[in-house]
Design a protein around this motif. Structure first.
Motif, PDB file in Angstrom:
ATOM      1  N   PHE A  28     -10.553  34.495  30.945  1.00 21.59           N
ATOM      2  CA  PHE A  28     -11.640  33.674  31.599  1.00 21.59           C
ATOM      3  C   PHE A  28     -12.322  34.205  32.567  1.00 21.59           C
ATOM      4  O   PHE A  28     -11.312  35.335  33.364  1.00 21.59           O
ATOM      5  CB  PHE A  28     -10.927  32.006  31.276  1.00 21.59           C
ATOM      6  N   GLY A  29     -13.114  33.925  33.587  1.00 23.81           N
ATOM      7  CA  GLY A  29     -13.022  33.666  34.766  1.00 23.81           C
ATOM      8  C   GLY A  29     -14.524  34.848  35.201  1.00 23.81           C
ATOM      9  O   GLY A  29     -15.406  35.468  33.988  1.00 23.81           O
ATOM     10  N   LYS A  30     -15.359  34.448  35.833  1.00 26.73           N
ATOM     11  CA  LYS A  30     -16.627  35.220  36.106  1.00 26.73           C
ATOM     12  C   LYS A  30     -16.809  36.481  36.820  1.00 26.73           C
ATOM     13  O   LYS A  30     -17.876  37.233  36.677  1.00 26.73           O
ATOM     14  CB  LYS A  30     -17.153  34.088  37.386  1.00 26.73           C
ATOM     15  N   GLY A  31     -16.013  37.117  37.083  1.00 25.34           N
ATOM     16  CA  GLY A  31     -15.948  38.469  37.669  1.00 25.34           C
ATOM     17  C   GLY A  31     -15.381  39.634  36.543  1.00 25.34           C
ATOM     18  O   GLY A  31     -15.362  39.372  34.986  1.00 25.34           O
ATOM     19  N   THR A  32     -15.815  41.376  36.615  1.00 23.48           N
ATOM     20  CA  THR A  32     -15.795  41.982  35.895  1.00 23.48           C
ATOM     21  C   THR A  32     -14.553  42.858  36.189  1.00 23.48           C
ATOM     22  O   THR A  32     -14.090  43.119  35.122  1.00 23.48           O
ATOM     23  CB  THR A  32     -17.226  43.154  35.821  1.00 23.48           C
ATOM     24  N   GLU A  83     -10.376  33.597  39.952  1.00 25.81           N
ATOM     25  CA  GLU A  83     -10.845  32.879  38.684  1.00 25.81           C
ATOM     26  C   GLU A  83     -13.064  33.493  39.157  1.00 25.81           C
ATOM     27  O   GLU A  83     -13.279  34.238  38.244  1.00 25.81           O
ATOM     28  CB  GLU A  83     -11.015  30.762  38.226  1.00 25.81           C
ATOM     29  N   ASP A  84     -13.461  33.741  40.105  1.00 27.25           N
ATOM     30  CA  ASP A  84     -14.528  33.604  41.010  1.00 27.25           C
ATOM     31  C   ASP A  84     -15.220  35.096  41.103  1.00 27.25           C
ATOM     32  O   ASP A  84     -16.331  36.112  40.203  1.00 27.25           O
ATOM     33  CB  ASP A  84     -14.619  33.072  42.112  1.00 27.25           C
ATOM     34  N   ASP A  85     -13.813  35.543  40.815  1.00 22.14           N
ATOM     35  CA  ASP A  85     -14.155  37.235  41.446  1.00 22.14           C
ATOM     36  C   ASP A  85     -13.812  37.905  40.225  1.00 22.14           C
ATOM     37  O   ASP A  85     -14.073  39.585  40.301  1.00 22.14           O
ATOM     38  CB  ASP A  85     -13.143  37.775  42.990  1.00 22.14           C
ATOM     39  N   ARG A 102     -12.262  39.219  36.144  1.00 25.86           N
ATOM     40  CA  ARG A 102     -11.681  38.607  34.990  1.00 25.86           C
ATOM     41  C   ARG A 102     -10.383  38.343  33.932  1.00 25.86           C
ATOM     42  O   ARG A 102      -9.806  39.660  35.042  1.00 25.86           O
ATOM     43  CB  ARG A 102     -12.135  39.861  33.833  1.00 25.86           C
TER      44      ARG A 102
END
Length: 270
Positions: free
Chosen positions: A16-20, A44-46, A48
């Motif tokens: 999960f998470g918003k980054g790559t 989580e924001d930065d 995966r």
């Protein structure tokens, strides 16, 4: 060769998470991925984020446990590589707690392309003393007694070791959680993992480390004393050593803010 789906189910892999940029959190002996719950939200924001359980731990598929394969840390390292290959990870940050620091190191020596850096939390390349040249913190007798206690009285072993390892006596709930986590393990598997962990010797592997590492050394850690952190720093090229204010062997539970800050500082500087 396991299929992708088998690997992800076997090790109860969560992504999960918003980054790559991938960051993999690997728990230590007697634990599971729940140990990271206070740390993970900050990444989580930065990133995966990848969480998993070793076979025999947490919600992993125990049917896959193979006493021959897992009689060596390389068996666990193979599972880490399987997960990374299945998820097609490249240049991942690998955060390993305790024995997972060495499991990650062994995996990176075999397949460096998956790793960019390793963060080692309370690591030890050798728990046994090898005096006069090396102090790991334990005598052979102490390890043998621990293993015997696990065999004869598993619950008693858990209630004995948890407060010693956690070492935050003013916060009883932490020791109680750790004891519960220990007790949730299959006694046979836990004992074998303990033996493999406490009798392991990765000192000769250190010189082959292909990637930079951060060593987070807890103060007053009964499992991995300060001498061990200093030894690792001296023998791991491209390593950074940070001495934490956190006491005990589980700073991700007892001191999550400090743990998160030091990891982020290190990653932000590189």
């Amino acid at each position: 060769m396991s299929t992708a789906n088998e690997v992800l189910t076997r090790n109860n892999v969560k992504v999960f998470g918003k980054g790559t940029r991938p960051i993999v959190f690997a728990h230590g002996f007697g634990c599971d991925q729940e140990m990271w719950r206070y740390i993970v939200p900050s990444f989580e924001d930065d990133y995966r984020v990848v969480l998993f359980d070793y076979v025999g731990s947490g919600q992993s598929q125990q049917d896959y446990y193979d006493a021959v394969k897992y009689n060596d840390l390389q068996g666990y390292a193979q599972d880490v590589l399987d997960i990374m290959e299945t998820l097609d990870l490249r240049n991942a940050i690998f955060v390993g707690h305790s024995v997972s620091s060495m499991i990650g190191l062994l995996a990176s020596i075999r397949e460096a392309k998956y790793f960019e850096r390793i963060v080692m939390l309370g690591p030890s390349p050798r728990y046994l003393n090898d005096l006069p040249d090396y102090f790991g913190g334990f005598t052979r007798n102490e390890i043998d007694e621990l293993l015997t206690m696990m065999q004869l009285n598993f619950m008693g072993w858990a209630s004995y070791l948890a407060p010693i390892a956690m070492q935050n006596n003013e916060r009883r709930e932490l020791s109680e959680e750790l004891e519960k986590t220990f007790c949730a393990r299959d006694p046979q598997i836990a004992r074998q993992f303990a033996e493999v962990t406490f009798l392991s010797d990765c000192r000769n592997d250190l010189k082959h480390a292909p990637i930079p590492s951060l060593i987070l050394q807890c103060s007053d850690d009964s499992i991995a004393p300060i001498q061990v952190g200093n030894y690792l720093h001296a023998h791991l090229k491209d390593s950074t050593l940070r001495l934490m204010n956190a006491k005990g062997h589980y700073p991700q539970l007892s001191h999550p803010e400090e743990t998160t800050t030091l990891i982020k500082q290190y990653l932000g500087n590189h």
